[in-house]
Design a protein around this motif. Structure first.
Motif, mmCIF file in Angstrom:
data_model
loop_
_atom_site.group_PDB
_atom_site.id
_atom_site.type_symbol
_atom_site.label_atom_id
_atom_site.label_comp_id
_atom_site.label_asym_id
_atom_site.label_seq_id
_atom_site.Cartn_x
_atom_site.Cartn_y
_atom_site.Cartn_z
ATOM 1 N N PHE A 288 -10.299 15.000 -23.850
ATOM 2 C CA PHE A 288 -10.538 15.514 -22.337
ATOM 3 C C PHE A 288 -11.123 16.752 -22.175
ATOM 4 O O PHE A 288 -10.405 17.667 -22.948
ATOM 5 N N GLU A 289 -11.681 17.077 -21.187
ATOM 6 C CA GLU A 289 -12.354 18.590 -21.221
ATOM 7 C C GLU A 289 -11.211 19.546 -20.560
ATOM 8 O O GLU A 289 -10.699 20.608 -20.985
ATOM 9 N N THR A 290 -10.307 18.774 -19.477
ATOM 10 C CA THR A 290 -9.039 19.670 -19.216
ATOM 11 C C THR A 290 -7.897 18.512 -18.811
ATOM 12 O O THR A 290 -8.159 17.456 -18.680
ATOM 13 N N VAL A 291 -6.913 19.048 -19.320
ATOM 14 C CA VAL A 291 -5.665 18.434 -19.368
ATOM 15 C C VAL A 291 -4.578 19.184 -18.229
ATOM 16 O O VAL A 291 -4.289 20.417 -18.575
ATOM 17 N N TYR A 292 -4.072 18.621 -17.135
ATOM 18 C CA TYR A 292 -2.999 19.337 -16.326
ATOM 19 C C TYR A 292 -1.665 18.772 -16.616
ATOM 20 O O TYR A 292 -1.560 17.576 -16.834
ATOM 21 N N VAL A 293 -0.943 19.400 -16.573
ATOM 22 C CA VAL A 293 0.572 19.096 -16.714
ATOM 23 C C VAL A 293 1.407 19.467 -15.576
ATOM 24 O O VAL A 293 1.558 20.771 -15.042
ATOM 25 N N TRP A 294 2.270 18.809 -15.273
ATOM 26 C CA TRP A 294 3.149 18.968 -14.027
ATOM 27 C C TRP A 294 4.630 19.008 -14.582
ATOM 28 O O TRP A 294 5.119 18.275 -15.416
ATOM 29 N N GLY A 295 5.376 19.989 -14.370
ATOM 30 C CA GLY A 295 6.891 20.345 -14.696
ATOM 31 C C GLY A 295 7.492 20.904 -13.650
ATOM 32 O O GLY A 295 7.212 21.740 -12.660
ATOM 33 N N ARG A 296 8.871 20.591 -13.357
ATOM 34 C CA ARG A 296 9.698 21.210 -12.472
ATOM 35 C C ARG A 296 10.235 22.739 -12.810
ATOM 36 O O ARG A 296 10.155 23.319 -11.985
ATOM 37 N N ASP A 297 10.105 22.968 -14.153
ATOM 38 C CA ASP A 297 10.938 24.344 -14.526
ATOM 39 C C ASP A 297 9.749 25.344 -14.518
ATOM 40 O O ASP A 297 8.695 25.008 -15.461
ATOM 41 N N ARG A 298 10.125 26.325 -13.820
ATOM 42 C CA ARG A 298 8.925 27.354 -13.826
ATOM 43 C C ARG A 298 8.764 27.955 -14.763
ATOM 44 O O ARG A 298 7.724 28.411 -15.192
ATOM 45 N N ASN A 299 9.671 28.374 -15.697
ATOM 46 C CA ASN A 299 9.705 29.006 -16.798
ATOM 47 C C ASN A 299 8.847 28.253 -18.060
ATOM 48 O O ASN A 299 7.812 29.008 -18.528
ATOM 49 N N THR A 300 9.005 26.890 -18.063
ATOM 50 C CA THR A 300 8.126 26.045 -18.908
ATOM 51 C C THR A 300 6.904 26.206 -18.587
ATOM 52 O O THR A 300 5.961 26.136 -19.498
ATOM 53 N N VAL A 301 6.498 25.887 -17.457
ATOM 54 C CA VAL A 301 5.135 26.046 -16.760
ATOM 55 C C VAL A 301 4.592 27.442 -17.315
ATOM 56 O O VAL A 301 3.277 27.319 -17.702
ATOM 57 N N ASP A 302 5.181 28.378 -16.982
ATOM 58 C CA ASP A 302 4.748 29.675 -17.091
ATOM 59 C C ASP A 302 4.269 30.047 -18.884
ATOM 60 O O ASP A 302 3.361 30.543 -19.124
ATOM 61 N N GLN A 303 5.330 29.535 -19.587
ATOM 62 C CA GLN A 303 5.095 29.529 -20.927
ATOM 63 C C GLN A 303 3.762 28.860 -21.331
ATOM 64 O O GLN A 303 3.080 29.395 -22.151
ATOM 65 N N ILE A 304 3.590 27.469 -20.784
ATOM 66 C CA ILE A 304 2.489 26.757 -21.277
ATOM 67 C C ILE A 304 1.346 27.529 -20.753
ATOM 68 O O ILE A 304 0.028 27.494 -21.593
ATOM 69 N N ASN A 305 0.972 28.218 -19.661
ATOM 70 C CA ASN A 305 -0.137 28.757 -19.128
ATOM 71 C C ASN A 305 -0.273 30.213 -19.834
ATOM 72 O O ASN A 305 -1.411 30.469 -20.217
ATOM 73 N N ALA B 59 -0.674 24.085 -16.660
ATOM 74 C CA ALA B 59 0.498 23.496 -15.929
ATOM 75 C C ALA B 59 0.697 24.146 -14.719
ATOM 76 O O ALA B 59 0.345 25.326 -14.196
ATOM 77 N N SER B 60 1.164 23.249 -13.689
ATOM 78 C CA SER B 60 1.622 23.711 -12.655
ATOM 79 C C SER B 60 2.956 23.094 -12.152
ATOM 80 O O SER B 60 3.409 21.895 -12.523
ATOM 81 N N THR B 61 3.767 23.429 -11.272
ATOM 82 C CA THR B 61 4.900 22.892 -10.467
ATOM 83 C C THR B 61 4.336 21.994 -9.121
ATOM 84 O O THR B 61 5.430 21.478 -8.706
ATOM 85 N N ASP B 62 2.913 21.944 -8.876
ATOM 86 C CA ASP B 62 2.724 21.486 -7.786
ATOM 87 C C ASP B 62 2.254 19.997 -8.141
ATOM 88 O O ASP B 62 1.266 19.734 -8.663
ATOM 89 N N LEU B 63 3.038 19.234 -7.907
ATOM 90 C CA LEU B 63 2.918 17.909 -8.059
ATOM 91 C C LEU B 63 1.779 17.044 -7.674
ATOM 92 O O LEU B 63 0.948 16.325 -8.186
ATOM 93 N N GLN B 64 1.515 17.278 -6.371
ATOM 94 C CA GLN B 64 0.341 16.644 -5.766
ATOM 95 C C GLN B 64 -0.921 17.096 -6.327
ATOM 96 O O GLN B 64 -2.039 16.431 -6.612
ATOM 97 N N LEU B 65 -1.036 18.372 -6.594
ATOM 98 C CA LEU B 65 -2.255 19.128 -7.095
ATOM 99 C C LEU B 65 -2.611 18.481 -8.617
ATOM 100 O O LEU B 65 -3.637 18.163 -8.939
ATOM 101 N N VAL B 66 -1.536 18.487 -9.370
ATOM 102 C CA VAL B 66 -1.742 17.975 -10.936
ATOM 103 C C VAL B 66 -2.198 16.443 -10.394
ATOM 104 O O VAL B 66 -3.054 15.837 -11.248
#
Length: 332
Positions: A26-43, A63-70
């Motif tokens: 896939f050209e782009t993969v978006y990941v949703w997670g609740r934990d801000r630290n994990t999301v920041d690490q991925i990015n 990655a993002s904590t925004d469920l709707q967006l992802v």
């Protein structure tokens, strides 16, 4: 249907591993997670240090904590959140869903005794033909490392063929199966059997006992699949026997590790703490207890695991109970 971007709900070990595997296609993969630290690490670090430390993630994973967006961004959605939270997460999604949704979570909803394919249909405004299930012998770390893995993709055959062609990679191979019920039962119940085999190993019961538990456990999985409307032969494939053997014997298995600890005398709560991640079999066995009562089927291994985990039955006593059951003919 254009399939250029992928959304993965869940930033744990399994969700991150699937994002890494499919990022090749896939050209782009978006990941949703609740934990801000994990999301920041991925990015920022391209690593999920909490769950898959040391594995460098590809640059096209964000990655993002925004469920709707992802959820909106991907042409295809993969769900990899703990089973008992799937309904809660999906209830936050607004509007009609007109793209494929693949459940990669394994388990049975305790409250309703429904499979996740049904939970997805109830929670989202989505056609049945767009719901799929991914299951099979697949430790997250090995998938993320790019080691050869073969799994089952269950659902509508016509659309499934298109998903298969897009999602197959050089190291992650998908086999199609239309029995979406049987595939889900295999992925759920094997976790309970893995707790039993782990406990047996913790007690030092030996290889004979482990083989017996796996074999009779497969029979229990088949019985449950049949009462839900699944096909018995499905349980002899990747999502049944394959996943059972891996989870019941593999060193990376959380369910086996949990069983191993309680077999060695570690209290249940402490064993869960030592595993450090969700042990799906602990939840699934509650559903199986209800199923055995409501459906009138005998599930001796699952019932004894329930007694050990929730009623305080000592593992040594559990072995005696299983071995001293009424002699009977071997049913296949």
């Amino acid at each position: 249907m254009e399939l250029k971007s992928l959304s993965v709900l869940g930033a744990g070990s399994w969700g991150t591993a699937l994002a890494q595997a499919f990022s090749q296609k896939f050209e782009t993969v978006y990941v949703w997670g609740r934990d801000r630290n994990t999301v920041d690490q991925i990015n920022s670090l391209k690593e999920n240090r909490k769950y898959l430390k040391g594995i460098k993630l590809r640059e096209n994973i964000t990655a993002s904590t925004d469920l709707q967006l992802v959820f909106r961004q991907g042409n295809l959605v993969v769900i990899a959140v703990p089973t008992q939270y799937v309904r809660e997460v999906l209830s936050c999604i607004d509007g009609t869903v007109e793209k494929p949704v693949v459940s990669a979570s394994k388990g049975i909803e305790i409250e309703s005794l429904k499979l996740l394919s049904d939970v997805i249909q109830e929670s989202l405004s989505i056609e049945k033909e767009l719901v799929f299930v991914l299951s099979g012998p697949s430790f997250a770390r090995e998938v993320a490392e790019g080691l050869p893995t073969a799994v089952t993709l269950a659902g509508d055959e016509k659309l499934g063929e298109k998903l298969q062609s897009v999602m197959n990679t050089e190291t992650f191979r998908l086999y199609l199966n239309e029995d979406i019920v049987g595939v889900q039962i295999g992925g759920a119940v094997k976790n309970v059997i893995a707790i039993a085999t782990g406990a047996g190993d913790g007690l030092g019961l030996g290889n004979n006992a482990r083989a017996g538990l796996i074999t009779r456990g497969l029979f229990e999985m088949t019985k449950v699949a049949v009462v839900f409307g699944g096909k018995p032969q499905t349980l002899y494939g990747l999502s049944g026997l394959g996943d059972l053997v891996l989870t019941a014997t593999g060193e990376l298995s959380r369910n086996r590790k949990f069983g191993l600890l309680i077999g060695k005398g570690v209290p249940v709560n402490e064993a869960l703490k030592q595993v450090g991640q969700v042990v799906e079999g602990v939840k699934t066995v509650k559903a199986l207890k209800k199923i055995s009562i409501e459906k009138g089927i005998e599930l001796p291994i699952s019932e004894i695991v329930y007694s050990v985990v929730y009623e305080g039955l000592p593992p040594k006593e559990a072995v005696k109970i299983l071995m001293n059951r009424q002699p009977k003919k071997e049913e296949l």
